[in-house]
Design a protein around this motif. Structure first.
Motif, PDB file in Angstrom:
ATOM      1  N   GLU A 122       0.932  -1.299  -0.018  1.00 27.54           N
ATOM      2  CA  GLU A 122       0.131   0.052  -0.072  1.00 27.54           C
ATOM      3  C   GLU A 122       0.850   1.117   0.115  1.00 27.54           C
ATOM      4  O   GLU A 122       2.001   1.180   0.617  1.00 27.54           O
ATOM      5  N   MET A 123       0.502   2.472  -0.737  1.00 26.43           N
ATOM      6  CA  MET A 123       1.213   3.652  -0.774  1.00 26.43           C
ATOM      7  C   MET A 123      -0.084   4.406  -0.825  1.00 26.43           C
ATOM      8  O   MET A 123      -1.170   4.439  -1.155  1.00 26.43           O
ATOM      9  N   SER A 124       0.271   5.885  -0.245  1.00 28.05           N
ATOM     10  CA  SER A 124      -0.573   6.993  -0.383  1.00 28.05           C
ATOM     11  C   SER A 124       0.268   8.287  -0.689  1.00 28.05           C
ATOM     12  O   SER A 124       1.380   8.059  -0.414  1.00 28.05           O
ATOM     13  N   VAL A 125      -0.626   9.053  -1.366  1.00 30.48           N
ATOM     14  CA  VAL A 125      -0.035  10.195  -1.907  1.00 30.48           C
ATOM     15  C   VAL A 125      -1.147  11.515  -1.874  1.00 30.48           C
ATOM     16  O   VAL A 125      -2.150  11.392  -2.191  1.00 30.48           O
ATOM     17  N   VAL A 154       4.472  10.491  -6.335  1.00 36.47           N
ATOM     18  CA  VAL A 154       4.813   9.217  -5.640  1.00 36.47           C
ATOM     19  C   VAL A 154       5.519   8.215  -6.640  1.00 36.47           C
ATOM     20  O   VAL A 154       5.354   8.300  -7.882  1.00 36.47           O
ATOM     21  N   THR A 155       6.407   7.335  -5.971  1.00 37.51           N
ATOM     22  CA  THR A 155       7.294   6.385  -6.726  1.00 37.51           C
ATOM     23  C   THR A 155       6.909   4.935  -6.169  1.00 37.51           C
ATOM     24  O   THR A 155       6.915   4.747  -4.974  1.00 37.51           O
ATOM     25  N   SER A 182       3.722  11.665 -11.331  1.00 32.45           N
ATOM     26  CA  SER A 182       3.487  13.263 -11.209  1.00 32.45           C
ATOM     27  C   SER A 182       2.449  13.818 -11.112  1.00 32.45           C
ATOM     28  O   SER A 182       1.351  13.329 -11.746  1.00 32.45           O
ATOM     29  N   ASP A 183       2.203  14.875 -10.148  1.00 33.25           N
ATOM     30  CA  ASP A 183       0.840  15.738 -10.150  1.00 33.25           C
ATOM     31  C   ASP A 183      -0.300  14.420 -10.001  1.00 33.25           C
ATOM     32  O   ASP A 183      -0.957  14.534 -10.797  1.00 33.25           O
ATOM     33  N   SER A 184      -0.141  13.903  -9.047  1.00 36.06           N
ATOM     34  CA  SER A 184      -1.227  12.795  -8.614  1.00 36.06           C
ATOM     35  C   SER A 184      -2.629  13.143  -8.752  1.00 36.06           C
ATOM     36  O   SER A 184      -2.956  14.499  -7.962  1.00 36.06           O
ATOM     37  N   LEU A 213      -2.767   2.009  -4.540  1.00 33.55           N
ATOM     38  CA  LEU A 213      -2.232   3.409  -4.084  1.00 33.55           C
ATOM     39  C   LEU A 213      -3.763   4.307  -3.826  1.00 33.55           C
ATOM     40  O   LEU A 213      -4.512   4.267  -4.590  1.00 33.55           O
ATOM     41  N   THR A 214      -3.607   5.108  -2.762  1.00 35.61           N
ATOM     42  CA  THR A 214      -4.656   5.875  -2.246  1.00 35.61           C
ATOM     43  C   THR A 214      -4.153   7.319  -2.705  1.00 35.61           C
ATOM     44  O   THR A 214      -2.891   7.735  -2.306  1.00 35.61           O
ATOM     45  N   VAL A 215      -4.983   8.073  -3.397  1.00 33.98           N
ATOM     46  CA  VAL A 215      -4.588   9.474  -3.468  1.00 33.98           C
ATOM     47  C   VAL A 215      -5.606  10.410  -2.311  1.00 33.98           C
ATOM     48  O   VAL A 215      -6.926  10.195  -2.472  1.00 33.98           O
ATOM     49  N   LEU A 216      -5.024  11.052  -1.621  1.00 36.93           N
ATOM     50  CA  LEU A 216      -5.671  11.949  -0.436  1.00 36.93           C
ATOM     51  C   LEU A 216      -5.785  13.332  -1.125  1.00 36.93           C
ATOM     52  O   LEU A 216      -5.211  13.972  -1.661  1.00 36.93           O
ATOM     53  N   PRO A 217      -7.224  13.865  -1.097  1.00 39.97           N
ATOM     54  CA  PRO A 217      -7.478  15.106  -1.591  1.00 39.97           C
ATOM     55  C   PRO A 217      -7.153  16.040  -0.654  1.00 39.97           C
ATOM     56  O   PRO A 217      -6.518  15.758   0.395  1.00 39.97           O
TER      57      PRO A 217
END
Lengths: 118, 113
Positions: A10-13, A19-20, A80-82, A114-118
């Protein structure tokens, strides 16, 4: 046999950040292809980016780029720029290159959510 | 962009029954594949098909499984006697050339009860 390892389950950004995602593989072949596939909640497999092992230049597709280190057998994906729409499971995959007809399988890693956080 | 089409999107069957999963690869593609993904696990290769014969198959693809290209457009996966552990999402894929990228269908979710 080839193996593909994704060590980050798991990763979050944060939205708009970078994120890589990491991927390593094991092979005795010198010619092969590497891929990143995205699997959103719909579960469809969508190709994000592809890298030919014989090419030294890292592949780039818009906001997605890879860092391909052949000697280290490493193939990381940089986003980039998730964006919120980038949230998905990401699979790294390997495929042997062949010189003539005969379909060859993709070997997948276990994936990184991958989770993208607002 | 052309797509790989899979039907049905969901299939529910009783253990021991036969199921046929159907795929229509992209029309000018010559290489065809089946993969499966048990929920929460990695995508696993089942079989590849080229020139009307199996190119490669995994240890999962035992005698209960078969593939067929009955006409110029369809590519099917048959499971003769389904087991509970066959429950998974099954993906069909195709490629134009042996080193070209694979295009995946949206999958058939098979549930064996």
């Amino acid at each position: 046999a080839q193996t593909v390892t994704q060590s980050q389950p798991e990763m979050s950004v944060q939205e708009a950040e970078t994120v890589t995602l990491s991927c390593t593989y094991d092979t005795s072949e010198s010619d092969y292809y590497l891929f990143w596939y995205k699997q959103p909640p719909s579960r469809q497999m969508i190709l994000v980016i592809r890298q030919e092992a014989y090419k030294q230049q890292n592949a780039t597709e818009n906001r997605f780029s890879v860092n391909f280190q052949k000697a280290a057998k490493s193939f990381s994906l940089k986003i980039s720029d998730s964006q919120l729409g980038d949230a998905a499971m990401y699979f790294c995959a390997y495929r042997r290159a062949i010189s003539s007809g005969s379909a060859r399988q993709l070997t997948f890693g276990s994936g990184t959510q991958l989770t993208v956080l607002p | 962009e052309p797509e790989v089409t899979q039907t049905p999107s969901h299939q529910v069957t009783q253990m021991g029954q036969e199921v046929i999963l159907r795929c229509v690869p992209i029309s000018n593609h010559l290489y065809f594949y089946w993969y499966r993904q048990i929920l929460g696990q990695k995508v696993e290769f089942l079989v590849s098909f080229y020139n009307n014969e199996i190119s490669e198959k995994s240890e999962i693809f035992d005698d209960q499984f078969s593939v067929e290209r009955p006409d110029g457009s369809n590519f099917t996966l048959k499971i003769r006697s389904t087991k509970l552990e066959d429950s998974a999402m099954y993906f069909c894929a195709s490629s134009r050339d042996h080193n070209e990228k694979l295009f995946f269908g949206s999958g058939t979710q098979l549930s064996v009860l």
